[in-house]
Design a protein around this motif. Structure first.
Motif, short mmCIF file in Angstrom:
data_model
loop_
_atom_site.label_atom_id
_atom_site.label_comp_id
_atom_site.label_asym_id
_atom_site.label_seq_id
_atom_site.Cartn_x
_atom_site.Cartn_y
_atom_site.Cartn_z
N GLY A 24 103.12 16.63 53.85
CA GLY A 24 103.45 17.33 52.51
C GLY A 24 103.48 16.56 51.26
O GLY A 24 103.05 17.18 50.25
N ALA A 25 103.91 15.28 51.32
CA ALA A 25 103.56 14.48 50.35
C ALA A 25 102.04 14.31 49.74
O ALA A 25 101.86 14.39 48.36
CB ALA A 25 104.14 13.18 50.58
N ALA A 26 101.30 14.06 50.64
CA ALA A 26 99.88 14.00 50.38
C ALA A 26 99.27 15.24 49.60
O ALA A 26 98.41 15.36 48.74
CB ALA A 26 99.06 13.37 51.57
N LEU A 27 99.82 16.29 50.42
CA LEU A 27 99.13 17.60 49.82
C LEU A 27 99.66 18.00 48.57
O LEU A 27 98.97 18.63 47.63
CB LEU A 27 99.63 18.57 50.79
CG LEU A 27 98.83 20.16 50.87
CD1 LEU A 27 97.24 20.16 50.97
CD2 LEU A 27 99.48 21.03 51.76
N THR A 28 100.94 17.57 48.16
CA THR A 28 101.59 18.08 47.06
C THR A 28 100.95 16.96 45.94
O THR A 28 100.45 17.65 44.84
CB THR A 28 103.01 17.38 46.94
OG1 THR A 28 103.73 18.30 47.75
CG2 THR A 28 103.74 17.73 45.43
N ALA A 29 100.45 15.83 46.25
CA ALA A 29 99.79 14.63 45.20
C ALA A 29 98.37 15.43 45.14
O ALA A 29 97.94 15.34 44.14
CB ALA A 29 99.67 13.45 45.95
N VAL A 30 97.80 15.87 46.28
CA VAL A 30 96.47 16.51 46.08
C VAL A 30 96.40 17.58 44.89
O VAL A 30 95.37 17.78 44.12
CB VAL A 30 95.79 16.75 47.42
CG1 VAL A 30 94.54 17.56 47.39
CG2 VAL A 30 95.40 15.38 48.18
N ALA A 31 97.35 18.62 45.32
CA ALA A 31 97.32 19.87 44.30
C ALA A 31 97.70 19.41 43.05
O ALA A 31 96.89 20.04 42.03
CB ALA A 31 98.67 20.62 44.94
N VAL A 32 98.60 18.55 42.70
CA VAL A 32 98.77 17.99 41.25
C VAL A 32 97.54 17.44 40.71
O VAL A 32 97.09 17.91 39.55
CB VAL A 32 99.96 17.06 41.32
CG1 VAL A 32 100.33 16.34 40.01
CG2 VAL A 32 101.17 17.56 41.54
N THR A 33 96.83 16.59 41.49
CA THR A 33 95.34 16.11 40.96
C THR A 33 94.37 17.06 40.40
O THR A 33 93.82 17.04 39.60
CB THR A 33 94.88 15.11 42.12
OG1 THR A 33 95.87 14.02 42.30
CG2 THR A 33 93.79 14.75 41.68
N ILE A 34 94.42 18.09 41.52
CA ILE A 34 93.19 19.33 41.29
C ILE A 34 93.55 20.13 40.18
O ILE A 34 92.61 20.49 39.36
CB ILE A 34 93.18 20.05 42.70
CG1 ILE A 34 92.55 19.25 43.69
CG2 ILE A 34 92.35 21.40 42.31
CD1 ILE A 34 92.35 19.89 45.10
N VAL A 35 95.00 20.38 39.99
CA VAL A 35 95.08 21.30 38.89
C VAL A 35 95.43 20.60 37.67
O VAL A 35 95.34 21.16 36.45
CB VAL A 35 96.40 22.17 39.17
CG1 VAL A 35 96.48 23.00 40.30
CG2 VAL A 35 97.63 21.06 39.13
N GLY A 36 95.27 19.47 37.71
CA GLY A 36 95.28 18.61 36.45
C GLY A 36 96.63 17.89 36.11
O GLY A 36 97.58 18.48 35.21
N GLY A 37 96.91 16.80 36.64
CA GLY A 37 98.15 16.24 36.61
C GLY A 37 98.12 14.88 35.56
O GLY A 37 97.43 15.07 34.61
#
Length: 576
Positions: free
Chosen positions: A503-516
């Protein structure tokens, strides 16, 4: 690249994929045929099929693009992709086959006797599969766009349609033949042009510039910048500009630019003289050390913290391979554990041979396609080099071969991912529909990433695949390693580890893709989460399992024996 030859090559690959996949209608009849090819695929065929689906858009296009842009430290990608199979061989391959499961969620439930673990594993399989499908669709859009000028979403849609037909026709049995064929096609498509490109490079008069600190234009070059970008100029530059640069409008006249950072408007055409240094694209303030040598590892401008980013890549690729859904399901198709090990050894040789080639294209791209650094379209290096070095009919034919190989890469990996995601959807999301409606699950498996492809179009394909590896390494790696080698793993421990690590990795990936965050440690930690998310997954599983020792499933000893004892020994009656 000649559009006619390129379109013809892609058409042949697409038609071959559909025809071979259609054979599955004649030979796939049972549930076992659809999911695991009745567990009858011999090691050599299975190894070629695994290599075919594993060598994706990131391998065919992305690695060369990253080497072109960032230098030799990007070779950690192919090293990690290959070494991941060595880790899989040592710890997972044979026990996973002996488990008798169809999918990773099957393994999770049979090992831990828990529906909750199965449901979470199913959600993660679908998430990783969809995340991995995105760069395949993006690569297809890039290739078809170069061939025809079509919008990027069209190539992804074409791949989605072809994959749906091939997978729905015959399931795993037919896809096995499709992917084995596509591995040899991809290897040929990279090897043959590479030979001619190297010969042309050796015959050129000035090939030594590839290792210079900064890329430069070897001949007068015009570059059209499609989207607004910011660039950094390190040395005074004389060029022609038709468009907007630095907030000023120019109409094709000569312009002198001093050192500094400039904003180039979308649609601007820049004319560079021979020998001019390629401006560096930038999204943030200048950082010390960005002018270091392109050929020096761990010193590129790719990240503010390059050593940490390298370890993040190593953790993700070394440990993520074993948990990729389209890789794991392949080992269920072997006849037994010994065949699974033999398959993995052959895979190591096949993908090792393949990965010798993309860096050649990256280095040559630094010489002959430096304009891609300015446009940011570095993934196109493989496709444009034949026209730059050879030209004429020979360049067109070699370019067409590369285009066909690239499409084979998208199709083979997308087929394996769609197959694995569809299998999980059929069993866990649409359980009442059964195998007869496997085709419905296939459509759903490919439709979601196809729709998302239009919204995520500027992430380099190798980076996108690296993010999928990070999620896999943080979730399925702890589950498989501990589930196979530690009898003390409990269902609550597995649930907690999957949720926290994955879950932590998936959240980090989602933030990276959408523009963190665009810079700083926040950006680095989110873009390369495996360094911290993998230990979190392992530690959580161990600690929670130790705290719930009484929840170890009753049949654990029998399950562990099934995982580790050879099939022949287990089937032999015990002597009195």
């Amino acid at each position: 690249m000649n559009q006619t030859y390129g379109i013809a090559a892609v058409s042949v690959v697409v038609l071959s994929t559909v025809l071979i996949g259609a054979l599955g209608l004649r030979i796939s009849r049972t549930t076992s045929d659809f999911y695991v090819a009745s567990r009858s695929v011999p090691p050599r065929l299975n190894a070629a099929a695994i290599s075919g689906e594993y060598l994706s858009a990131a391998s065919f296009l992305g690695i060369a693009g990253l080497v072109l842009a960032q230098g030799v430290d990007m070779l950690w990608f192919p090293v990690g992709y290959t070494a991941g199979y060595l880790v899989l061989l040592l710890f997972v391959a044979a026990p996973l086959r002996r488990s008798g499961a169809y999918t990773l969620p099957d393994f999770a439930e049979s090992r831990l006797d828990s529906r909750a673990v199965r449901r979470i594993a199913s959600a993660l399989v679908v998430g990783v599969g969809w995340l991995y499908l995105l760069p395949q669709l993006q690569g297809a859009g890039l290739t078809l766009g170069l061939l025809t000028g079509s919008p990027r979403w069209l190539g992804g849609l074409l791949v989605a349609v072809v994959v749906t037909v091939a997978v729905a026709a015959g399931g795993m049995r037919s896809i096995t033949f499709v992917q084995a064929f596509q591995y040899w096609l991809k290897l040929t498509a990279l090897l043959v042009p590479a030979v001619f490109l190297v010969l042309a490079w050796l015959g050129d008069s000035g090939p030594s510039a590839a290792m210079d600190e900064a890329a430069s234009f070897r001949r007068p070059t015009q570059v059209r910048v499609a989207d607004t970008v910011r660039v950094r100029i390190r040395e005074p530059l004389h060029l022609t500009v038709s468009g907007t640069i630095g907030g000023q409008r120019h109409h094709g006249g000569a312009v002198d630019l001093a050192r500094g950072t400039y904003r180039i408007g979308g649609g601007t055409t820049l004319g560079f003289p021979a020998g001019a240094e390629v401006p560096e694209r930038t999204t943030g303030p200048h950082r010390a050390g960005t002018a270091s040598s392109w050929a020096e590892p761990l010193s590129s401008s790719r990240e503010e913290h390059p050593l940490y980013a390298t370890y993040g890549l190593i953790f993700a690729t070394f440990l993520g391979t074993m948990g990729l859904p389209h890789v794991g399901v392949r080992f269920y198709t072997n006849p037994d554990g010994r065949a699974a090990r033999r398959t993995t050894v052959i895979v190591l040789m096949l993908i090792g041979a393949f990965y010798l080639l993309p860096p050649v294209y990256g280095v040559l791209g630094r010489l002959y396609a430096p304009d891609l650094l300015l446009t940011g379209n570095t993934d196109a290096a493989v496709l444009v080099l034949p026209g730059r070095l050879i030209g004429g009919l020979g360049g067109d034919l070699l370019g067409a071969l590369l285009a066909g190989g690239a499409f084979a890469a998208f199709l083979s990996t997308a087929s394996g991912l769609t197959m694995s995601v569809a299998g999980v959807l059929t069993q866990d999301v649409l359980p009442s529909l059964g195998v007869r409606h496997f085709r419905l699950a296939t459509v759903l498996a490919i439709a979601v990433p196809t729709a998302a492809n239009a919204a995520v179009s500027d992430l380099p394909v190798a980076d996108a695949v690296g993010l999928a590896f990070a999620v896999s390494a943080s979730s399925f790696c702890p589950l498989l390693v501990l589930g196979i080698w530690w009898r003390g793993l409990t269902p609550p421990g597995a649930v907690a580890g999957l949720v926290t690590g994955g879950g932590a990795a998936l959240t980090a990936v989602a933030v990276t893709i959408v523009g963190g965050p665009a810079s700083g440690w926040a950006h680095t930690l989110l873009a390369w989460p495996a360094v911290w998310s993998v230990p979190v997954g392992f530690l959580t599983m161990v600690l929670v399992s130790l705290a719930t020792r009484g929840r170890v499933p009753a049949g654990t000893d029998a399950t562990m024996a099934r995982l580790h004892l050879p099939e022949g020994l287990r089937s032999r009656p015990l002597s009195p």
